[in-house]
Design a protein around this motif. Structure first.
Motif, PDB file in Angstrom:
ATOM      1  N   UNK A   1      66.516 -31.980 -91.403  1.00 41.91           N
ATOM      2  CA  UNK A   1      65.555 -31.283 -91.102  1.00 41.91           C
ATOM      3  C   UNK A   1      65.495 -30.010 -91.824  1.00 41.91           C
ATOM      4  N   UNK A   2      66.059 -29.915 -93.166  1.00 42.54           N
ATOM      5  CA  UNK A   2      66.040 -28.888 -94.177  1.00 42.54           C
ATOM      6  C   UNK A   2      64.522 -28.933 -94.834  1.00 42.54           C
TER       7      UNK A   2
ATOM      8  N   UNK B   1      63.297 -33.238 -70.523  1.00 48.93           N
ATOM      9  CA  UNK B   1      64.456 -32.581 -71.059  1.00 48.93           C
ATOM     10  C   UNK B   1      65.301 -33.338 -71.778  1.00 48.93           C
ATOM     11  N   UNK B   2      65.353 -34.773 -71.394  1.00 47.95           N
ATOM     12  CA  UNK B   2      65.942 -35.657 -72.466  1.00 47.95           C
ATOM     13  C   UNK B   2      65.471 -35.396 -74.006  1.00 47.95           C
ATOM     14  N   UNK B   3      64.225 -35.221 -74.286  1.00 46.55           N
ATOM     15  CA  UNK B   3      63.907 -35.263 -75.537  1.00 46.55           C
ATOM     16  C   UNK B   3      64.328 -33.861 -75.996  1.00 46.55           C
ATOM     17  N   UNK B   4      64.081 -32.717 -75.320  1.00 48.85           N
ATOM     18  CA  UNK B   4      64.497 -31.451 -75.814  1.00 48.85           C
ATOM     19  C   UNK B   4      66.202 -31.619 -76.330  1.00 48.85           C
TER      20      UNK B   4
ATOM     21  N   UNK C   1      69.905 -33.220 -82.702  1.00 49.52           N
ATOM     22  CA  UNK C   1      69.516 -33.483 -83.944  1.00 49.52           C
ATOM     23  C   UNK C   1      69.232 -32.307 -84.966  1.00 49.52           C
ATOM     24  N   UNK C   2      68.770 -31.132 -84.340  1.00 47.42           N
ATOM     25  CA  UNK C   2      68.506 -29.861 -85.155  1.00 47.42           C
ATOM     26  C   UNK C   2      69.096 -28.725 -84.981  1.00 47.42           C
TER      27      UNK C   2
ATOM     28  N   UNK D   1      63.100 -26.965 -80.353  1.00 49.58           N
ATOM     29  CA  UNK D   1      62.885 -26.979 -81.651  1.00 49.58           C
ATOM     30  C   UNK D   1      61.423 -27.787 -81.591  1.00 49.58           C
ATOM     31  N   UNK D   2      60.843 -28.261 -80.637  1.00 47.83           N
ATOM     32  CA  UNK D   2      59.418 -28.741 -80.666  1.00 47.83           C
ATOM     33  C   UNK D   2      58.478 -27.873 -80.871  1.00 47.83           C
ATOM     34  N   UNK D   3      58.666 -26.586 -80.251  1.00 48.29           N
ATOM     35  CA  UNK D   3      57.704 -25.291 -80.312  1.00 48.29           C
ATOM     36  C   UNK D   3      57.679 -25.098 -81.583  1.00 48.29           C
ATOM     37  N   UNK D   4      58.999 -24.789 -82.503  1.00 45.90           N
ATOM     38  CA  UNK D   4      58.794 -24.661 -83.792  1.00 45.90           C
ATOM     39  C   UNK D   4      58.002 -25.303 -84.670  1.00 45.90           C
TER      40      UNK D   4
END
Length: 416
Positions: free
Chosen positions: A110-111, A265-268, A274-275, A280-283
């Protein structure tokens, strides 16, 4: 004449009072002919899919004549038989992103901001696409289209059951027709996640009506792992559970809201692992897709642009502003129908939350597929429109369905 009236009375059940819903005592669903909940909605849905496929063939042919490969800046899998005209059209737009995630998974690094865009798409649909692709031995694009159509068929069957319970078989037929031929239903023939989300959303609402709390929460949890606007189901589960606890001390109902958030919540939590960032989804939405909650400012600007120059031939890609404005006008009309109908509260809550999420979006707005997702609005219209008015409305809707598919795929000016 007497027989006709008797038949109408059997088909048209009385409209429910506002008190009816998940908090009401259990009741037996009105009887219909055996397997009617399958063959009646599936016949209507099949007819609507003919419209979308024919429109897709026309759109892809036009695009071929224009020399457009339908990919623009969207990622595509390597050349394969799925690049034939129709499949290429039905796999365009978000279908390309879902196909890439199904094939490669989410990016490890994610860089670089470039791969961040993948994280905007929730994981359950591409995961299912990967499974279908491997089981059937087809490409991810074909798997995505197949899965979308099959789940669309399941969704209309569940919608028919819900509408039948609320207003009888005649209303159920009208509701499925309005749903299947609504312009936003083009995504039910494309490699999009809406079919999956709608299937789980309808299963959740039906389970809430039956007071099967664990099943309702599980269905909602799966929906929230599919699409972000499925969060509306969490509000529905919370409302139904609160009423059940207050009126009957049915503490088991709390399982529904508790399970409803498990998908998102599982995805977040996956994103955090991972990140390193839980949200991170909102970013990703902000940095990569230029998307954020602006509390209606973007919707107001789109409305102003559409009213100022609805058909600006110099900037045809602004057609999205016109489409979103037409969606807003339709929603206002449908909300009036919903108010007249006064369905059980969970349906109103679900529709209003889904619509608000779209209205408060900076870039998306009330595109047809988001209006389709708020299906209680179409149920309200089905309870209101009858006879000539219904058939005229349905005819216009079917025509717009084909036109929208052609414009969206052939010109890439209108986003599904």
């Amino acid at each position: 004449m007497t027989e006709t009236r008797a038949s109408d009375a059997e088909d048209e059940a009385p409209e429910p009072s506002p008190a009816e819903g998940p908090d009401a005592p259990e009741k037996t669903l009105p009887r219909a002919r055996p397997w009617a909940w399958i063959w009646r909605p599936l016949g209507i849905f099949a007819a609507s899919r003919v419209v979308t496929v024919v429109a897709a063939v026309v759109a892809a042919t036009i695009a071929e004549e224009l020399g457009d490969d339908l990919s623009t800046d969207k990622p595509w899998p390597p050349p394969s038989p799925t690049r034939y005209l129709t499949l290429r059209a039905l796999g365009s737009w978000d279908g390309g992103w879902y196909a890439r995630i199904a094939e490669q998974g989410y990016p490890q690094d994610t860089g670089d901001p470039e791969p961040w865009a993948d994280f905007a798409f929730f994981p359950l649909f591409p995961a299912a696409v990967r499974v279908v692709s491997r089981v059937l031995g087809v490409t991810t694009t074909v798997a995505g289209i197949t899965l979308s159509i099959l789940l669309g068929a399941v969704a209309v069957s569940l919608l028919w059951l819900l509408a039948r319970d609320l207003g009888g078989t005649a209303m159920a037929d009208r509701a499925v027709a309005l749903f299947s031929f609504f312009p936003g239903s083009i995504v039910l023939s494309m490699a999009y996640a809406e079919s999956m989300m709608l299937t789980f959303a309808l299963a959740c609402l039906l389970a809430l009506f039956a007071r099967r709390w664990e099943l309702a929460g599980l269905a909602a949890g799966l929906a929230t792992a599919t699409r972000p606007n499925a969060i509306a189901l969490c509000f529905c589960c919370a409302w139904a559970a609160a009423l059940a606890v207050r009126r009957r001390r049915e503490w088991r109902a709390l399982a529904a809201p508790a399970l409803s958030v498990t998908g998102i919540m599982a995805y977040f939590l996956f994103l955090q692992r991972r990140t390193g960032e839980l949200f991170f989804w909102f970013d990703v939405q902000s940095r990569t897709w230029n998307e954020k909650v602006d509390f209606g400012v973007g919707t107001w600007h789109r409305l102003q642009n559409a009213l100022a120059d609805p058909l600006d031939v110099h900037q045809p890609r602004d057609i999205n502003s016109l489409v979103a404005t037409l969606g807003l006008l339709f929603v206002v009309f449908a909300l009036y129908a919903l108010w007249r109908w006064r369905p059980p509260a969970v349906l109103t809550i679900y529709a209003v939350v889904v619509i608000l999420l779209a209205v408060m979006s900076q870039t998306l707005g009330l595109r047809p597929r988001f209006v389709l997702t708020a299906f209680p609005l179409l149920l309200a219209l089905a309870s209101w429109l009858r006879g000539v008015a219904f058939h005229v409305f349905l005819g216009w809707s079917a025509g717009l369905l084909g036109v929208f598919m052609i414009i969206s795929v052939a010109t890439l000016y209108a986003t599904p």
